[in-house]
Design a protein around this motif. Structure first.
Motif, mmCIF file in Angstrom:
data_model
loop_
_atom_site.group_PDB
_atom_site.id
_atom_site.type_symbol
_atom_site.label_atom_id
_atom_site.label_comp_id
_atom_site.label_asym_id
_atom_site.label_seq_id
_atom_site.Cartn_x
_atom_site.Cartn_y
_atom_site.Cartn_z
ATOM 1 N N UNK A 125 0.851 -1.190 0.000
ATOM 2 C CA UNK A 125 0.000 0.000 0.000
ATOM 3 C C UNK A 125 0.885 1.238 0.000
ATOM 4 N N UNK A 126 0.546 2.190 -0.864
ATOM 5 C CA UNK A 126 1.245 3.475 -0.886
ATOM 6 C C UNK A 126 0.229 4.553 -0.567
ATOM 7 N N UNK A 127 0.397 5.203 0.588
ATOM 8 C CA UNK A 127 -0.607 6.161 1.023
ATOM 9 C C UNK A 127 -1.892 5.412 1.326
ATOM 10 N N UNK A 128 -2.917 5.638 0.517
ATOM 11 C CA UNK A 128 -4.170 4.898 0.675
ATOM 12 C C UNK A 128 -4.514 4.114 -0.577
ATOM 13 N N UNK A 129 -3.511 3.843 -1.425
ATOM 14 C CA UNK A 129 -3.731 3.129 -2.678
ATOM 15 C C UNK A 129 -3.070 1.753 -2.606
ATOM 16 N N UNK A 198 3.630 10.288 2.810
ATOM 17 C CA UNK A 198 2.619 10.925 3.662
ATOM 18 C C UNK A 198 2.156 12.256 3.079
ATOM 19 N N UNK A 199 3.097 13.037 2.546
ATOM 20 C CA UNK A 199 2.746 14.360 2.015
ATOM 21 C C UNK A 199 1.946 14.262 0.728
ATOM 22 N N UNK A 200 2.170 13.202 -0.063
ATOM 23 C CA UNK A 200 1.514 13.091 -1.367
ATOM 24 C C UNK A 200 -0.001 13.014 -1.243
ATOM 25 N N UNK A 201 -0.488 12.483 -0.130
ATOM 26 C CA UNK A 201 -1.931 12.300 0.027
ATOM 27 C C UNK A 201 -2.533 13.347 0.958
ATOM 28 N N UNK A 202 -1.850 14.469 1.095
ATOM 29 C CA UNK A 202 -2.375 15.601 1.853
ATOM 30 C C UNK A 202 -2.420 16.814 0.942
ATOM 31 N N UNK A 226 2.968 11.073 -7.032
ATOM 32 C CA UNK A 226 2.573 9.909 -6.240
ATOM 33 C C UNK A 226 1.236 10.096 -5.534
ATOM 34 N N UNK A 227 0.646 11.249 -5.648
ATOM 35 C CA UNK A 227 -0.635 11.503 -5.011
ATOM 36 C C UNK A 227 -1.797 11.290 -5.953
#
Length: 559
Positions: A125-129, A198-202, A226-227
């Motif tokens: 899992x990367x972030x929430x994906x 962490x930053x990519x999904x914010x 990556x987001x």
């Protein structure tokens, strides 16, 4: 809420920090910058199988295929099966399988002695994906299998981040015309990758700080790519020579990312105008600007907080940017990455790194401080690769084409096997404290670059602000390290304390003022250099110089 990452102090990856170095060790052992993603993952799986004694397993990555393996009696057999040749994942395309070993045959349960336990799955899992899944199978009742599960979870997380490195490379090649790839596997780099995830999904603003020549721009692109908004616009504003107006920038980046490259160089009028278009997350303005919402990423080589305190940068803008912050480590803090970075630089020039790379070159590269970081490394290695005509780069080549590299720490070339070994050279003496006092006062950056980045920043600040009231906590904030770590750096590197060094700098400045104006009052000099008590000044002067200030003025410096 501010999420701050201090790469030196190791505050990025908070999940099970005691176990992460173990995973990082065999990732570094299997990592090689020349490998494609399928090759890299195959090497990592081999390392993992040896670490956790897994009997068989598979790693499935969406858009790439499935890597199946079996391991028994020290033999490791693995290969890619079910390759999808780069089918899309959420609108993205992963690189196709460039090389693959013979596919591992499906197990019939007879491989290895004894029955197997049901396979254990670890999601990638990367972030929430969800990117895929790692499945491992141990012999039934394998001792320690439960303890290995945490390691396997972290391994799966690292594999997901490595996959996104190559996704960033593909995205950058298509969108930016440059296939940017993060190179290295040092602990510091793996931690900064955790921050990127962490930053990519914010949607919070991101501030990337670091020395000249570090990967700040590459990481900004990775955060966007990556987001969830990878397909949206990514607009870079080179702040030193910004063209256009903030209104245009925000319109172009609508729904995507606006990256201010070197925001510390943005002219003050544009800083104020930029604030008028940004949506304030701090409520600094009651009105909402008409500019569209987007993600803001900024990079800076200077400490924006200190710059704002000194009036050199908009304090309001600094406050709006300083939500998610990461310091990109310089090369001298990543010696484990040097070989990979040099290899990648040689390959970018079209040469065979296996032929050009020598122990002489690596020894000198590891000894060099790289004050310009990756920019300097790329320039020097490109020159050496061309001027050596594609032949192995020896110490003589360094002397001719990169003498500053050859002179570093006076590392001599390795003698031939037939030559007698020379006697060991005496270890050079550590520079005296007076040397670092002069470096701090004269801002001798080439010499200061030899120090830890936090210690270097502390000395520069002391040299410029020695007359101010300075505490260890305040100095640590300027150096972007914890007070305890800064105190440790003073003790271990300079063999002194923060207070002692500050006193030496103040006394040295007092000597200069006496020489400049022999009639100036001693009391006035003491106050000018930062002492509030004359008796304390005289006591420190006598201890450091060996005489009182008045005797020193009348007789001159003792011989």
């Amino acid at each position: 809420m501010v999420l701050e990452t201090d790469i030196v102090a190791g505050r990025v990856e908070r999940r099970r920090p005691s176990r992460a170095p173990l995973v990082g060790e065999f990732i570094r052992g299997a990592y090689h910058p020349k490998r494609t993603l399928p090759e890299l993952l195959r090497g990592l799986m081999g390392s993992l199988a040896g670490q956790v004694a897994a009997r068989r397993g598979q790693l499935r990555l969406s858009g790439l295929g499935t890597l199946a393996f079996e391991s028994a009696a020290g033999a490791f057999n693995a290969g890619w099966i079910d390759g999808t040749n780069g089918h899309a994942r959420n609108g993205r395309h992963h690189p196709s399988v460039a090389t693959a070993a013979s596919p591992a045959k499906p197990s019939n349960g007879s491989h290895g002695p004894g029955p197997s336990a049901p396979p254990t799955a670890f999601p990638l899992v990367y972030g929430n994906v969800a990117l895929g899944e790692l499945q491992l199978e141990w012999p039934a009742a394998q001792p320690g299998a439960v303890a290995w599960q945490t390691m396997c979870e972290e391994f799966a997380a690292h594999c997901a981040r490595l996959a996104m490195r190559f996704e960033t490379q593909r995205w950058a090649g298509q969108r930016l015309g440059r296939p940017l790839l993060l190179v290295g596997a040092s602990e510091a780099l793996l931690r900064i990758e955790s921050f990127v995830e962490m930053a990519a999904f914010s949607t919070l603003p991101v501030l990337l700080t670091g020395e000249f020549g570090t990967e700040k721009a590459l990481l900004a692109a990775a955060i966007h790519c990556c987001g969830p908004c990878a397909a949206a616009p990514f607009v870079e504003v080179p702040c030193a020579s910004a063209g256009g107006q903030p209104a245009q920038w925000f319109e172009q980046a609508h729904g995507g990312t606006l990256f201010f490259n070197g925001i510390d160089e943005l002219p003050p009028p544009l800083q104020q105008e930029l604030l008028q278009h940004m949506h304030s997350r701090l409520g600094q303005r009651l009105s909402t600007p008409a500019a569209p919402e987007l993600r803001v990423i900024a990079s800076s080589t200077a400490d924006l907080y200190s710059l704002a305190q000194q009036g050199g940068f908009s304090r309001a803008l600094q406050a709006e940017l300083d939500f998610l912050r990461a310091r990109v480590p310089p090369l001298r803090e990543r010696p484990e990455d040097i070989e990979a970075l040099v290899t990648a630089a040689i390959e970018r020039q079209g040469f065979d790194a296996g032929r050009l790379l020598t122990d002489d070159l690596l020894a000198q590269c590891r000894a060099h401080a790289w004050p310009e970081n990756l920019f300097e490394l790329e320039r020097v290695i490109a020159r050496l690769a061309v001027m050596s005509r594609g032949q192995p780069i020896r110490y003589a080549d360094l002397l001719h084409h990169a003498p500053h590299l050859a002179a570093d720490r006076r590392i001599a070339p390795r003698p031939s096997p037939s030559a007698p070994l020379p006697p060991p050279a005496p270890r050079p003496a550590e520079p005296p404290l007076a040397h670092w006092v002069r470096c701090a006062m004269t801002r001798n950056l080439p010499e200061l670059a030899r120090l830890h980045d936090g210690l270097r920043k502390a000395l520069v600040y002391l040299g410029e602000h020695h007359a101010d009231a300075i505490s260890l906590d305040g100095l640590a904030r300027q150096a972007h390290v914890s007070p305890s770590h800064l105190s440790f750096l003073f003790r271990t590197t300079l063999k002194t304390t923060f207070k002692s060094l500050l006193q030496h700098i103040r006394i040295e400045r007092a000597r200069q003022l006496m020489a400049e104006d022999p009639r100036r009052r001693i009391t006035d000099i003491a106050l000018t250099v930062g002492f509030v008590d004359l008796s304390h000044f005289e006591k420190c002067f006598r201890r450091i110089i060996g005489s009182s200030p008045r005797d020193y003025r009348h007789r001159g410096e003792p011989s």
